[in-house]
Design an enzyme around this catalytic site. Sequence first.
Site, PDB file in Angstrom:
ATOM      1  N   LYS A 120      41.675 -41.975  37.436  1.00 47.20           N
ATOM      2  CA  LYS A 120      42.913 -42.671  37.799  1.00 47.20           C
ATOM      3  C   LYS A 120      44.158 -41.926  37.333  1.00 47.20           C
ATOM      4  O   LYS A 120      45.101 -41.738  38.089  1.00 47.20           O
ATOM      5  CB  LYS A 120      42.938 -44.080  37.187  1.00 47.20           C
ATOM      6  CG  LYS A 120      41.903 -45.036  37.712  1.00 47.20           C
ATOM      7  CD  LYS A 120      42.119 -46.441  37.145  1.00 47.20           C
ATOM      8  CE  LYS A 120      41.869 -46.525  35.652  1.00 47.20           C
ATOM      9  NZ  LYS A 120      40.457 -46.379  35.282  1.00 47.20           N
ATOM     10  N   THR A 121      44.153 -41.541  36.063  1.00 48.90           N
ATOM     11  CA  THR A 121      45.352 -40.935  35.483  1.00 48.90           C
ATOM     12  C   THR A 121      45.685 -39.615  36.156  1.00 48.90           C
ATOM     13  O   THR A 121      46.850 -39.335  36.467  1.00 48.90           O
ATOM     14  CB  THR A 121      45.173 -40.731  33.970  1.00 48.90           C
ATOM     15  OG1 THR A 121      44.955 -41.998  33.348  1.00 48.90           O
ATOM     16  CG2 THR A 121      46.392 -40.071  33.356  1.00 48.90           C
ATOM     17  N   GLU A 163      49.223 -46.777  37.932  1.00 52.42           N
ATOM     18  CA  GLU A 163      47.807 -46.649  37.584  1.00 52.42           C
ATOM     19  C   GLU A 163      47.303 -48.049  37.235  1.00 52.42           C
ATOM     20  O   GLU A 163      47.768 -48.666  36.281  1.00 52.42           O
ATOM     21  CB  GLU A 163      47.599 -45.705  36.404  1.00 52.42           C
ATOM     22  CG  GLU A 163      46.136 -45.620  36.009  1.00 52.42           C
ATOM     23  CD  GLU A 163      45.874 -44.751  34.790  1.00 52.42           C
ATOM     24  OE1 GLU A 163      44.826 -44.953  34.147  1.00 52.42           O
ATOM     25  OE2 GLU A 163      46.710 -43.867  34.485  1.00 52.42           O
TER      26      GLU A 163
END
Length: 468
Positions: A120-121, A163
């Site tokens: 995700k990051t 996020e």
Amino acid sequence: MNKTILKNIKNIHFIGIGGIGIGGIAEILYKEGYNISGSDISNNYITDKLIKLGININYHNKNNISNTIDIVVPSNSIKQDNIEILESKRLNIPIINRGEILKEIMRYRHGISISGSHGKTTTTSILIDIFIKNKIDVTFLNGGYLKNNENINLGKSNYFILESDESDLSFLYLNPISLIVTNIDNDHIRNYENNFNNILKSFLRFINNIPFYGKSILCIDDINIKNILNKVKSNFITYGFDKKSDIQIEKINKLDLNYSSFILKNNLCNYSIEVILNNISGKFNILNSVAAISLSLIENIDIDIILKSLREFKGINRRFEIIKDKKIIEKINNKNLNNIDIISDYGHHPNEILSIINNIRNIFLNRRLIMIFQPHRYTRTYDLFSDFINVLLKVDILILVDIFSAEESNTFNISSYDLYINIKKKNSNIVYYINNNEILYILNKILLKNDVFLIQGAGSINNIINSI
């Protein structure tokens, strides 16, 4: 610029304000004119930054809570017996889930949510960079730090890139117009009643929640995403190495430590392009970059700007980060050994760690891999115990430090020593279990020239290394 409208709300108190996500929410609302206060158990970079902005932050204390506060927003790590939670309940102050607050920040903006068990990051960081390179002053909140930017920004455009966190189901509060799901894995399963099907159902609900004019970007290489595609009712496009992908990674030309080159085929528009990705490595990060490319394309960002952003990408702190800080290098490699490479990575799930190990093996051929690992959460260590053992056996030498609790109670009476004992039974030559003050001694004892030293974990391990 659209603003967050919290009707009849002015004074907001955040418990656990030093967390990267909750601190970012506090900063956005403060900059929008809300009166913000907060508390935490200790100071860190985030609390120091917020204090400099003018936010009043104290240690946890019931005196931080008064009738002047309109709502209280706790971090997901805060327990129900926290003294400020109890005082808020006594005073009948509404306690609001951070997901509800994020929903309101997103409500009047063009929301873009990046979700998934892993990646995700990195995906969020690449996407933010693409928007910035396209001169879009985007509001964003990210779970990591870009090398050339912060993790949070209150922008003037209508875009909000977030996020999204599936760990506590808070992503189900959100109302994005478009979203990315990188993958779905067995993590945080206790928040899903120990049932993986509940994880799948939650992601499916998240995907199907977007409006009819929105679109989801889904990784078809992930078996769990592929298995729910027939239940997706919203508009979506797929990406991956799979030939059936709408946006397909056709061929990898080169995969190096700080450089990747690959051919990307847009099967929707019938063209192929070469993509060069700098300061990030691994097949998994090629997938992450293609997720960001795919979403950028549906937002009509010019392909040349997208490619330029990827070529000029500076990287992300602690995501397969090559350590270049001379002070850290000198501490670790105090014998001045030749060709020692040091990598720091945030991965804390067995599948994330396996991807990092495989990437190192592919890049650094015939070199020893020395890993120092700090497990993250007692629950994860307990639930995935066998998986951790199988993955950690794949390094040449393993150094284990104590589990980072993330404020969990150790109800399972589990420790890194349990991992140590079980790994040692299988290979007694590879594993050490040590206190933090023994790290330099052990490294001095075991490091040889041409070794690769990997700092792995999501807790305090990087701070431990920096402070030794």
